[in-house]
Structures are given as structure tokens and as C-alpha cells.
Design a protein around this motif. Structure first.
Motif, PDB file in Angstrom:
ATOM      1  N   GLN A 119       7.228  56.708  72.469  1.00  0.00           N
ATOM      2  CA  GLN A 119       6.699  56.839  73.825  1.00  0.00           C
ATOM      3  C   GLN A 119       5.905  58.130  74.003  1.00  0.00           C
ATOM      4  OE1 GLN A 119       9.452  55.534  77.123  1.00  0.00           O
ATOM      5  NE2 GLN A 119      10.962  55.578  75.470  1.00  0.00           N
ATOM      6  N   CYS A 120       6.158  59.108  73.138  1.00  0.00           N
ATOM      7  CA  CYS A 120       5.481  60.407  73.247  1.00  0.00           C
ATOM      8  C   CYS A 120       4.070  60.388  72.686  1.00  0.00           C
ATOM      9  CB  CYS A 120       6.281  61.489  72.520  1.00  0.00           C
ATOM     10  SG  CYS A 120       7.849  61.920  73.298  1.00  0.00           S
ATOM     11  N   VAL A 121       3.775  59.408  71.837  1.00  0.00           N
ATOM     12  CA  VAL A 121       2.488  59.421  71.134  1.00  0.00           C
ATOM     13  C   VAL A 121       1.325  59.447  72.109  1.00  0.00           C
ATOM     14  CG1 VAL A 121       0.976  58.102  69.616  1.00  0.00           C
ATOM     15  CG2 VAL A 121       3.390  58.364  69.043  1.00  0.00           C
ATOM     16  N   LYS A 122       1.356  58.581  73.119  1.00  0.00           N
ATOM     17  CA  LYS A 122       0.240  58.516  74.056  1.00  0.00           C
ATOM     18  C   LYS A 122       0.137  59.785  74.905  1.00  0.00           C
ATOM     19  CE  LYS A 122       2.642  56.028  77.782  1.00  0.00           C
ATOM     20  NZ  LYS A 122       2.642  54.790  78.609  1.00  0.00           N
ATOM     21  N   ARG A 123       1.220  60.502  75.074  1.00  0.00           N
ATOM     22  CA  ARG A 123       1.181  61.757  75.806  1.00  0.00           C
ATOM     23  C   ARG A 123       0.665  62.899  74.935  1.00  0.00           C
ATOM     24  NH1 ARG A 123       5.671  61.534  80.122  1.00  0.00           N
ATOM     25  NH2 ARG A 123       6.143  59.321  80.241  1.00  0.00           N
ATOM     26  N   MET A 124       0.920  62.800  73.642  1.00  0.00           N
ATOM     27  CA  MET A 124       0.541  63.886  72.736  1.00  0.00           C
ATOM     28  C   MET A 124      -0.892  63.764  72.219  1.00  0.00           C
ATOM     29  SD  MET A 124       3.968  64.534  70.446  1.00  0.00           S
ATOM     30  CE  MET A 124       4.008  62.882  69.737  1.00  0.00           C
ATOM     31  N   LEU A 125      -1.419  62.553  72.151  1.00  0.00           N
ATOM     32  CA  LEU A 125      -2.697  62.344  71.487  1.00  0.00           C
ATOM     33  C   LEU A 125      -3.874  63.077  72.139  1.00  0.00           C
ATOM     34  CD1 LEU A 125      -3.914  60.975  69.067  1.00  0.00           C
ATOM     35  CD2 LEU A 125      -4.298  58.923  70.439  1.00  0.00           C
ATOM     36  N   PRO A 126      -4.089  62.995  73.471  1.00  0.00           N
ATOM     37  CA  PRO A 126      -5.233  63.711  74.048  1.00  0.00           C
ATOM     38  C   PRO A 126      -5.192  65.230  73.835  1.00  0.00           C
ATOM     39  CG  PRO A 126      -4.469  62.013  75.550  1.00  0.00           C
ATOM     40  CD  PRO A 126      -3.447  62.104  74.462  1.00  0.00           C
ATOM     41  N   PRO A 127      -4.078  65.932  74.128  1.00  0.00           N
ATOM     42  CA  PRO A 127      -4.091  67.378  73.869  1.00  0.00           C
ATOM     43  C   PRO A 127      -4.204  67.705  72.385  1.00  0.00           C
ATOM     44  CG  PRO A 127      -1.895  66.662  74.534  1.00  0.00           C
ATOM     45  CD  PRO A 127      -2.828  65.520  74.798  1.00  0.00           C
ATOM     46  N   TRP A 128      -3.681  66.833  71.515  1.00  0.00           N
ATOM     47  CA  TRP A 128      -3.816  67.065  70.076  1.00  0.00           C
ATOM     48  C   TRP A 128      -5.272  66.974  69.652  1.00  0.00           C
ATOM     49  CZ3 TRP A 128      -5.467  64.160  65.861  1.00  0.00           C
ATOM     50  CH2 TRP A 128      -5.103  64.655  64.609  1.00  0.00           C
ATOM     51  N   MET A 129      -6.014  66.027  70.218  1.00  0.00           N
ATOM     52  CA  MET A 129      -7.438  65.900  69.896  1.00  0.00           C
ATOM     53  C   MET A 129      -8.236  67.072  70.444  1.00  0.00           C
ATOM     54  SD  MET A 129      -7.970  61.802  70.438  1.00  0.00           S
ATOM     55  CE  MET A 129      -9.728  61.895  70.114  1.00  0.00           C
ATOM     56  N   ASN A 130      -7.873  67.550  71.638  1.00  0.00           N
ATOM     57  CA  ASN A 130      -8.514  68.764  72.152  1.00  0.00           C
ATOM     58  C   ASN A 130      -8.265  69.942  71.221  1.00  0.00           C
ATOM     59  OD1 ASN A 130      -9.776  67.873  74.531  1.00  0.00           O
ATOM     60  ND2 ASN A 130      -7.863  67.966  75.684  1.00  0.00           N
ATOM     61  N   LEU A 131      -7.059  70.028  70.699  1.00  0.00           N
ATOM     62  CA  LEU A 131      -6.720  71.097  69.766  1.00  0.00           C
ATOM     63  C   LEU A 131      -7.576  71.007  68.511  1.00  0.00           C
ATOM     64  CD1 LEU A 131      -4.903  73.477  68.921  1.00  0.00           C
ATOM     65  CD2 LEU A 131      -3.235  71.791  68.094  1.00  0.00           C
ATOM     66  N   TYR A 132      -7.810  69.781  68.022  1.00  0.00           N
ATOM     67  CA  TYR A 132      -8.645  69.635  66.829  1.00  0.00           C
ATOM     68  C   TYR A 132     -10.066  70.128  67.078  1.00  0.00           C
ATOM     69  CZ  TYR A 132     -11.425  67.687  63.114  1.00  0.00           C
ATOM     70  OH  TYR A 132     -12.319  67.555  62.080  1.00  0.00           O
TER      71      TYR A 132
END
Length: 274
Positions: free
Chosen positions: A192-205
Motif C-alpha cells: 500500500q505504501c508504493v503509490k505513496r512513495m513513488l512520486p517523492p522518490w521520482m522527484n528525488l531521482y
């Protein structure tokens, strides 16, 4: 500490403006004007064409840009793997583990990236021995480790925030079904956390990709280093400064802009209200 770490607000009803096609047009127009002014200045002084010069050096500059991308991808892979483990340690039931993980996260998250880069470049060995064989430790690998440290810390915070944003009822429901804590974490909470983590993770990249130019400060031959070398090879012509650095800017923009647009779409699709 905030109970939840959500992705930055998306455009529309959620927040302020984002980069759009018009911003890319403004960048392109600025680059065209810079090249045009440099072309006119060079022609007036009888120097070679700026466009011809850029075209001649393009393969070398793109090779350096590919090296920037390779460093960013490796740093994200290493930092994400370590950051997920560190984030899980932040929500551990063992207080010592939780405190150490929190300290490491805050230390590397708030340390300047350039300082961490110097730390990795000059404190890690230039070579090491394995079974009597000397193995070199290239500078670009040490730079990758230097970038992986803040990635680790920020990923840890992303994971911690996403886990704590899941309603506690999920844990209670899993416990009522005789799930252990590890089973609950890996089979119920983290998916359930994946969809919450993906956008900020992509911003970090995107941030890591743009930060890779800092490697030029410690002698790694990436795009910005090659831009300086090309300028020197062309005799330090002043009219080449804006076109060369504008070319580098355009490369990073064209690479990071689609990532930013995809991030916005994911934020809209996966936006979670708590």
C-alpha cells in the motif's frame, strides 16, 4: 516528527503551478538567442561558427551526459536499497535500532551533498587489496557512493512516512488474522505504501541527476567537466560560454522534464488524503 510524508502538491486543486511546455519554450528561446548572439559575435571576429563547434563536440558532450545518468542511476539503486532498510529500521519495535536509524537518517539527510561527496572522495581508499591483488577504486565509484548517502537518507524518510501514513486499523486487522509483524509489513503495509512513495522518490531521482554535476568539483569527468575542457580546447573563446553551458542545461532539462511530468501524473492519480 511529522506523522506522514506525502508527495508535494500537484497542480490543479492540490497546489501551485508546475513546469509546463511554455517553460521549455522559454528555455529553448533563451538558448537560441544565446547561440545567435554568439554566432554574430564570432562571425564579426572571423572565428569558426558556434553551431559548427557545438555539433563537432556533441558526441563527446553526450558521452559525458550519459556518464551523469549512469552515476545517478547507480546512486539511486544503492541509496534506495539501503534507504528502504533504514526506513524499516526507523519503525522497528526495538528502541535502540529505531534511534540509530533515526540519527543516521537525519545526519545524512541534512548534510550538504558536496560535503558528503568530498567525504566519499577523500576518505575512501584509492585502491584496496583482495587476496594479494590490488584493485583500483575509481573516483566515479566513490562519487556514486557520495551521492548514494543522501539518497539513502531521503528514501528512509519517504519509507518511514509512507508506513506511518497507513491507518492503524490495517495492523489490527492483520493481527486479528494471525499475521506476524513481518508478514503484515511485507504483505499488507508495504504494497500500500508504493503509490505513496513513488512520486517523492521520482522527484528525488531528478534532484540526484541534476546534482551529479557536483562530481566535476572532485575531478570526475562528466558533462560539466567536458564543457570546461571543450571551452579550453577552443581557445577560451568568450562567445562560447553561454552556448556550451546552455547546451548542458538543455540536456538536463530534456532528461528531467519528462520525469517531472510523469511525477505530476502519478501525484494526481495516487493522491492520498488523510
Amino acid at each position: 516528527m511529522l506523522p506522514v510524508l506525502l508527495a508535494p502538491a500537484a497542480p490543479g486543486p492540490w497546489g501551485g503551478p508546475r513546469l509546463g511546455p511554455r517553460h521549455g519554450l522559454v528555455l529553448a528561446l533563451g538558448l537560441v538567442l544565446a547561440v545567435g548572439a554568439a554566432e554574430a559575435q564570432g562571425t564579426a571576429q572571423g572565428r569558426p561558427s558556434v553551431l559548427a563547434t557545438l555539433w563537432r563536440w556533441t558526441p563527446l558532450l553526450l558521452e559525458g551526459f550519459a556518464f551523469n545518468i549512469a552515476i545517478s542511476l547507480l546512486a539511486m539503486a544503492i541509496g534506495t536499497a539501503a534507504g528502504v532498510l533504514l526506513g524499516l529500521a526507523q519503525v522497528s519495535q526495538a528502541a535502540p535500532v529505531r534511534r540509530v536509524a533515526w540519527f543516521l537518517t537525519q545526519f545524512f539527510r541534512n548534510a550538504p551533498w558536496l560535503v558528503l561527496l568530498f567525504f566519499a572522495m577523500f576518505l575512501l581508499p584509492f585502491e584496496f587489496s583482495v587476496a594479494g591483488i590490488t584493485v583500483p577504486f575509481p573516483g566515479w565509484i566513490k562519487a556514486t557512493i557520495g551521492f548514494a548517502l543522501p539518497v539513502m537518507a531521503n528514501t528512509s524518510e519517504i519509507v518511514r512516512g509512507a508506513i506511518q501514513s497507513i491507518p492503524f486499523g490495517q495492523w489490527e486487522a492483520a493481527e486479528s488474522l494471525a499475521f506476524g509483524r513481518r508478514q503484515t509489513m511485507w504483505m499488507i503495509i508495504l504494497p500500500q505504501c508504493v503509490k505513496r512513495m513513488l512520486p517523492p522518490w521520482m522527484n528525488l531521482y531528478s534532484l540526484v541527476t541534476m546534482a551529479t554535476v557536483l562530481a566535476s568539483v572532485v575531478g570526475v569527468t562528466e558533462m560539466l567537466t567536458l564543457v570546461s575542457e571543450v571551452h579550453a580546447a577552443e581557445g577560451g573563446r568568450p562567445e562560447l560560454l553561454a552556448p556550451l553551458y546552455g547546451y548542458a542545461l538543455a540536456c538536463f532539462f530534456l532528461y528531467c522534464y519528462p520525469i517531472g511530468r510523469l511525477t505530476v501524473r502519478l501525484e494526481r492519480r495516487f493522491h492520498v488524503r488523510t
